[in-house]
Every structure is written in structure tokens, then in C-alpha cells.
Design an enzyme around this catalytic site. Structure first.
Site, PDB file in Angstrom:
ATOM      1  N   ASP A   1      -7.794  -5.331  -0.613  1.00  0.00           N
ATOM      2  CA  ASP A   1      -8.162  -6.205  -1.734  1.00  0.00           C
ATOM      3  C   ASP A   1      -7.794  -7.661  -1.526  1.00  0.00           C
ATOM      4  O   ASP A   1      -8.123  -8.501  -2.356  1.00  0.00           O
ATOM      5  CB  ASP A   1      -7.497  -5.679  -3.012  1.00  0.00           C
ATOM      6  CG  ASP A   1      -8.091  -4.335  -3.412  1.00  0.00           C
ATOM      7  OD1 ASP A   1      -7.324  -3.370  -3.572  1.00  0.00           O
ATOM      8  OD2 ASP A   1      -9.327  -4.249  -3.496  1.00  0.00           O
TER       9      ASP A   1
ATOM     10  N   HIS B   1       0.846  -1.193   0.000  1.00  0.00           N
ATOM     11  CA  HIS B   1       0.000   0.000   0.000  1.00  0.00           C
ATOM     12  C   HIS B   1       0.877   1.236   0.000  1.00  0.00           C
ATOM     13  O   HIS B   1       1.944   1.253   0.608  1.00  0.00           O
ATOM     14  CB  HIS B   1      -0.915   0.015   1.240  1.00  0.00           C
ATOM     15  CG  HIS B   1      -2.112   0.889   1.067  1.00  0.00           C
ATOM     16  ND1 HIS B   1      -2.074   2.234   1.289  1.00  0.00           N
ATOM     17  CD2 HIS B   1      -3.363   0.588   0.664  1.00  0.00           C
ATOM     18  CE1 HIS B   1      -3.265   2.753   1.044  1.00  0.00           C
ATOM     19  NE2 HIS B   1      -4.067   1.785   0.667  1.00  0.00           N
TER      20      HIS B   1
HETATM   21  C1  SDX Z   1      -5.971   0.084  -3.239  1.00  0.00           C
HETATM   22  O1  SDX Z   1      -4.263   4.501  -2.060  1.00  0.00           O
HETATM   23  C2  SDX Z   1      -5.259   3.895  -1.568  1.00  0.00           C
HETATM   24  O2  SDX Z   1      -5.779   4.246  -0.516  1.00  0.00           O
HETATM   25  C3  SDX Z   1      -5.781   2.740  -2.391  1.00  0.00           C
HETATM   26  C4  SDX Z   1      -6.833   1.863  -1.719  1.00  0.00           C
HETATM   27  C5  SDX Z   1      -8.137   2.605  -1.548  1.00  0.00           C
HETATM   28  O3  SDX Z   1      -8.921   2.221  -0.652  1.00  0.00           O
HETATM   29  O4  SDX Z   1      -8.420   3.494  -2.372  1.00  0.00           O
HETATM   30  O5  SDX Z   1      -6.374   1.426  -0.450  1.00  0.00           O
HETATM   31  C6  SDX Z   1      -7.158   0.646  -2.580  1.00  0.00           C
HETATM   32  O6  SDX Z   1      -5.664   0.453  -4.338  1.00  0.00           O
HETATM   33  C7  SDX Z   1      -5.127  -0.897  -2.462  1.00  0.00           C
HETATM   34  C8  SDX Z   1      -3.885  -1.369  -3.272  1.00  0.00           C
HETATM   35  C9  SDX Z   1      -4.378  -2.448  -4.251  1.00  0.00           C
HETATM   36  N1  SDX Z   1      -3.251  -2.843  -5.158  1.00  0.00           N
HETATM   37  C10 SDX Z   1      -2.665  -4.015  -5.068  1.00  0.00           C
HETATM   38  O7  SDX Z   1      -2.882  -4.840  -4.175  1.00  0.00           O
HETATM   39  C11 SDX Z   1      -1.667  -4.293  -6.201  1.00  0.00           C
HETATM   40  C12 SDX Z   1      -0.410  -4.922  -5.617  1.00  0.00           C
HETATM   41  N2  SDX Z   1       0.291  -3.903  -4.820  1.00  0.00           N
HETATM   42  C13 SDX Z   1       1.262  -3.105  -5.457  1.00  0.00           C
HETATM   43  O8  SDX Z   1       1.275  -2.984  -6.820  1.00  0.00           O
HETATM   44  C14 SDX Z   1       1.833  -1.991  -4.629  1.00  0.00           C
HETATM   45  O9  SDX Z   1       2.013  -2.483  -3.369  1.00  0.00           O
HETATM   46  C15 SDX Z   1       1.076  -0.693  -4.578  1.00  0.00           C
HETATM   47  C16 SDX Z   1       0.871  -0.145  -5.925  1.00  0.00           C
HETATM   48  C17 SDX Z   1      -0.224  -0.887  -3.883  1.00  0.00           C
HETATM   49  C18 SDX Z   1       1.901   0.278  -3.753  1.00  0.00           C
HETATM   50  O10 SDX Z   1       3.124   0.369  -4.361  1.00  0.00           O
HETATM   51  P1  SDX Z   1       4.256   1.297  -3.739  1.00  0.00           P
HETATM   52  O11 SDX Z   1       4.021   1.617  -2.311  1.00  0.00           O
HETATM   53  O12 SDX Z   1       4.451   2.436  -4.685  1.00  0.00           O
HETATM   54  O13 SDX Z   1       5.476   0.329  -3.714  1.00  0.00           O
HETATM   55  P2  SDX Z   1       6.532   0.223  -4.867  1.00  0.00           P
HETATM   56  O14 SDX Z   1       5.806  -0.066  -6.151  1.00  0.00           O
HETATM   57  O15 SDX Z   1       7.412   1.433  -4.793  1.00  0.00           O
HETATM   58  O16 SDX Z   1       7.333  -1.071  -4.429  1.00  0.00           O
HETATM   59  C19 SDX Z   1       8.291  -1.003  -3.361  1.00  0.00           C
HETATM   60  C20 SDX Z   1       8.945  -2.374  -3.340  1.00  0.00           C
HETATM   61  C21 SDX Z   1       9.392  -2.848  -4.720  1.00  0.00           C
HETATM   62  O17 SDX Z   1      10.416  -3.798  -4.536  1.00  0.00           O
HETATM   63  P3  SDX Z   1      12.000  -3.288  -4.726  1.00  0.00           P
HETATM   64  O18 SDX Z   1      12.048  -2.537  -6.052  1.00  0.00           O
HETATM   65  O19 SDX Z   1      12.268  -2.405  -3.532  1.00  0.00           O
HETATM   66  O20 SDX Z   1      12.800  -4.551  -4.741  1.00  0.00           O
HETATM   67  O21 SDX Z   1       7.963  -3.337  -2.911  1.00  0.00           O
HETATM   68  C22 SDX Z   1       7.734  -4.250  -3.967  1.00  0.00           C
HETATM   69  C23 SDX Z   1       8.192  -3.599  -5.231  1.00  0.00           C
HETATM   70  O22 SDX Z   1       8.530  -4.572  -6.194  1.00  0.00           O
HETATM   71  N3  SDX Z   1       6.294  -4.488  -3.970  1.00  0.00           N
HETATM   72  C24 SDX Z   1       5.744  -5.687  -4.114  1.00  0.00           C
HETATM   73  C25 SDX Z   1       4.364  -5.484  -4.024  1.00  0.00           C
HETATM   74  N4  SDX Z   1       4.125  -4.183  -3.829  1.00  0.00           N
HETATM   75  C26 SDX Z   1       5.325  -3.573  -3.813  1.00  0.00           C
HETATM   76  N5  SDX Z   1       6.316  -6.917  -4.287  1.00  0.00           N
HETATM   77  C27 SDX Z   1       5.426  -7.943  -4.404  1.00  0.00           C
HETATM   78  N6  SDX Z   1       4.075  -7.810  -4.320  1.00  0.00           N
HETATM   79  C28 SDX Z   1       3.528  -6.618  -4.141  1.00  0.00           C
HETATM   80  N7  SDX Z   1       2.195  -6.492  -4.049  1.00  0.00           N
END
Ligand code: SDX
Length: 393
Positions: free
Chosen positions: A328, A271
Site C-alpha cells: 500500500d 506487515h
Molecule cells: C495489507 O495480510 C496481508 O497479506 C495483507 C495485505 C494483502 O495483500 O492482503 O498484504 C494487504 O493489508 C497490507 C498492510 C496494510 N496496512 C498498513 O499499511 C497499515 C499500517 N501497518 C500496520 O497497522 C501494521 O504494520 C499491520 C497491521 C500491517 C501489521 O501489524 P502487526 O504485524 O500486527 O504489528 P503490530 O501491530 O503487532 O506492531 C508491532 C510493533 C508495534 O510497536 P511496539 O508496540 O513494539 O512498540 O510495530 C509497530 C507497532 O506500534 N508498528 C508500526 C507500524 N506497524 C507496526 N509503527 C509505525 N507504523 C506502522 N505502520
């Protein structure tokens, strides 16, 4: 708020906003609607009561609640001419495409509520949108399965009426059990608002130009559609289903995620704000257990979800990156338990988030100093490039 970097170009265009609707503490896992902790609302206030709280600032008293419920009932029907649009969409049309199109179309059919001048207008516009989004969603589903659209009933409450429009067929009415209706109310309530997430910020952006409520919320639907946002509830269940169908051991899947094989992510995890648990996920996890027990159902995907959560929470890769289950991760399993089809999951998120979008649109439109959103940028492109005739390019 310390720690937030606000890009301010000196003319009031900033990268953050002030709001009194929802408070989140990502480190402490706190979520409050108008100051009330989500845990205190869950299971005690219906989605309709929560919608009033989020939009108008306080939980409704008996008179306000009955007034709003009456507005919702009388607004449930969509213009008969609008029903013809559903036959024009191909049956394979994504329901989120239909939802955004038809919400925008409301401004053509319900022109009376695009000109909001006072509280009475706002209450009616909110009721029209919250009530009709449900009717449009159910109609999109019915059109996709080739069944006749079902008219809303005036004797049913919000969640029960939606389920009736989704699952009733001619000469056989669907009657939601109290457990199923309560589960849907909880799901919708937990999605009602969530600070300045991608789709809510989109609604504020569009609404700041004084675009009408329907156009602004239609834009919110489009932003929510993405798999990184509202589309994650579909992606999370698809991920669990793939693990189940392939028979892949959970720890092997976790290895693939950590190796970033083909960019695979643990959908429903992580998140932008919660760097601890998402309070909604904890409530949903318990609700899933309760609903499946009440309905005497089991779901193999729930067992996989639990295994995945345990594995991730014990793994430094996820802990170091502060990756925890978000709203989710379990919400899709709850929707499965109450019979909502997968292709409607993100639509359900939109129905739940409608009060938050309306509240944010109302907040910026009521701000006497309200200005059009105009974020600035740090320009990183080429400068002072000379124009060249085509034969010299
Ligand atoms: C919602 O904003 C809100 O409030 C949204 C929401 C709402 O009620 O409106 O809460 C609803 O959208 C919840 C989120 C739903 N999305 C997902 O579940 C999709 C999977 N999650 C990700 O894509 C991700 O976690 C985000 C997009 C939610 C957040 O991404 P961030 O905080 O920008 O993190 P990042 O992309 O900068 O990643 C940081 C690190 C990376 O690894 P490194 O490059 O450091 O090695 O964490 C890793 C990413 O690869 N990472 C994940 C991951 N999420 C981040 N690795 C594996 N699985 C994941 N889900």
C-alpha cells in the site's frame, strides 16, 4: 510448516488451513501465484491471465484466454434493474459500502451462477464476478459525482473497459493509453491474491458454510475496507498529502511515529507476514517511476514517500520492528498517476483481489472433506456466575 501454532481442538477445527494457491515467504520476501514468482508475472501477464492462473491453477493457453475474455465481455453489463440501486444511494455513500451491497445483490440478479456444479459453471461465475465488479465500481463512482452511468464496450479489454466506464462521458469517449492500461493491469495483478490475509480468510470462513460465491466475496469486501488492511492505500496517500500540505519535515513526522503521537502510524509500512521487503512494493515503486516518466508527470507525494522510506530503513525503530514498505505504500501514488480518485483506491484493491477470493472460495468448496470453519477460543471470562433478580443487581 514448522513454527505455525495451530489450535486444534481434536475435531479438525484448526487455526490455519492448507492451500495450493499462493505461497509467501515473509522473511525472504517471496510471493508466488501457483508457484510462479510475482516478479516473473509482472509486466508479462495481464490481470485477466493472472486471474485465470490464480483461479484455475495454470496460465491460460490461447484458447482458454480467448474463452475467458469472451465470458468477461459478455458478463460486463449489469442487469438494467440493478442500475436503479445506484440512484438510491446518497452521493456521499462510501464506494466500498456500495460495492459490498451490489456484489451481494448479484446473487439475486445472476441467480444462474450461484449454483456452481462443474468447471463451466465455475468459469462463468468467476467471469461474472470479475467482470461485474468492475462495472459496479465504475457505476458507484459515476453516481458519486452525479454523472450518468456508462455502459461497458465490447471492443475493449478489461482494464481499458474499466477506465472507459470510469471516465467517459456522453459524446466524449475516454481512450486509455497503453501506458495507463499497462499500469492498471500491473496494479490489479499485484493484488490478485495474497495467502490467508484478513479478507481472504473472511471469504473462506463465509464460503465454508456453503454460502454462495457472491455472498462470500461481499464479506471479503467488508473485511478489506478496514484501514489496517485494504484501506491502507487511502491512508498512506492521505498521510503523504498531510505531510506535503503541512510542510512538516519528514524527520519530524518520523519522530511523531516513533513517539506514537496520537497513535500515528507510518501507513503503508509493516506487515503481518513480510518481516522483510514486500516484493509487490518493490515492483510498484519502479512502476510509479516508469508511469510518471511515460506520462511526463511528477508527483510531490512520491518525493515524500521516497524520503520517508529512506529515513525509516535507516532507523532502528523500524528496522528492529521489521517494518518495511508494503503493497500500500506506493500503490496509491500509481493510482494517482493514472487518474483514479482517492475515494476509489480501496475499491481498486477489491477489484484486484477478486480472483484470489474466488480461488479460495473454489478451493474450499471443491474439498471433498471440506468442513464449516469453526475456530475455537481460549475462554477467559467469569465462570459459574449466579443469576440475580433485577432489584438485587
Ligand atoms: C495489507 O495480510 C496481508 O497479506 C495483507 C495485505 C494483502 O495483500 O492482503 O498484504 C494487504 O493489508 C497490507 C498492510 C496494510 N496496512 C498498513 O499499511 C497499515 C499500517 N501497518 C500496520 O497497522 C501494521 O504494520 C499491520 C497491521 C500491517 C501489521 O501489524 P502487526 O504485524 O500486527 O504489528 P503490530 O501491530 O503487532 O506492531 C508491532 C510493533 C508495534 O510497536 P511496539 O508496540 O513494539 O512498540 O510495530 C509497530 C507497532 O506500534 N508498528 C508500526 C507500524 N506497524 C507496526 N509503527 C509505525 N507504523 C506502522 N505502520
Amino acid at each position: 510448516i514448522t513454527g505455525y501454532i495451530t489450535l486444534d481442538d481434536g475435531y479438525g477445527n484448526t487455526g490455519s488451513c492448507r492451500s495450493a494457491i499462493t505461497y509467501i515467504d515473509g522473511d525472504a520476501g517471496i510471493l508466488r501465484y501457483r508457484g510462479i514468482p510475482i516478479e516473473d508475472i509482472a509486466g508479462r501477464s495481464s490481470f485477466v491471465e493472472t486471474a485465470w492462473l490464480v483461479i484455475f491453477g495454470e496460465l491460460p493457453n490461447v484458447e482458454q484466454r480467448d474463452h475467458f475474455a469472451g465470458l468477461l465481455s459478455e458478463s460486463a453489463m449489469i442487469d438494467e434493474v440493478m442500475r436503479k440501486h445506484f440512484n438510491a444511494f446518497p452521493q456521499t455513500a462510501p464506494p466500498m459500502a456500495i460495492l459490498s451491497a451490489m456484489i451481494n445483490t448479484l446473487s439475486a440478479h445472476d441467480a444462474g451462477v450461484t449454483d456452481i456444479r462443474d468447471d463451466a459453471d465455475m468459469e462463468r461465475a468467476a467471469a461474472v464476478l470479475i467482470s461485474k465488479v468492475r462495472t459496479i465500481a465504475a457505476a458507484a463512482y459515476k453516481a458519486s459525482i452525479g454523472e450518468p452511468l456508462v455502459y461497458p464496450r465490447y471492443d475493449l479489454k478489461y482494464a481499458e473497459n474499466f477506465l472507459h466506464m470510469m471516465f467517459s462521458v456522453p459524446y466524449r469517449q475516454y481512450e486509455a493509453t497503453p501506458e495507463v492500461a499497462a499500469a492498471l493491469n500491473l496494479f490489479l495483478m499485484l493484488h490478485a491474491d495474497h495467502e490467508q490475509n484478513c479478507s481472504t480468510s473472511t471469504v473462506r470462513m463465509v464460503g465454508s458454510s456453503k454460502a454462495n460465491l457472491f455472498a462470500s466475496c461481499a464479506a471479503g469486501v467488508c473485511a478489506l475496507w478496514g484501514p489496517l488492511h485494504g484501506g491502507a492505500n487511502v491512508a498512506a496517500v492521505q498521510m503523504l498529502q498531510q505531510i506535503h500540505d503541512s510542510g512538516m519535515p519528514v524527520d519530524e513526522f518520523v519522530r511523531k511515529v516513533k513517539n506514537k503521537d496520537d497513535g500515528v502510524k507510518l501507513m503503508g509500512f509493516g506487515h503481518r507476514v513480510y518481516k522483510n521487503f514486500d516484493p509487490r512494493s518493490r515492483i510498484l515503486k519502479k512502476a510509479v517511476d516508469d508511469v510518471l516518466a511515460q506520462l511526463e508527470k511528477t508527483d510531490p507525494l512520491l518525493d515524500i514517500a521516497r524520503e520517508l522510506e529512506t529515513a525509516a530503513l535507516e532507523d532502528d525503530y523500524f528496522v528492529d520492528r521489521k517494518l518495511y514498505p508494503n503493497v500500500d505504500f506506493y500503490s496509491g501514488i500509481l493510482l494517482r498517476a493514472i487518474g483514479i480518485p482517492l475515494e476509489m483506491f480501496t475499491v481498486m484493491f477489491a477489484i484486484g483481489r477478486m480472483p484470489g477470493w474466488i480461488a479460495n472460495w473454489k478451493e474450499i468448496n471443491e474439498d471433498p472433506k471440506g468442513r464449516i470453519y469453526r475456530p475455537r477460543q481460549v475462554y477467559v471470562g467469569p465462570t459459574d456466575v449466579k443469576w440475580r433478580p433485577r432489584d438485587e443487581r
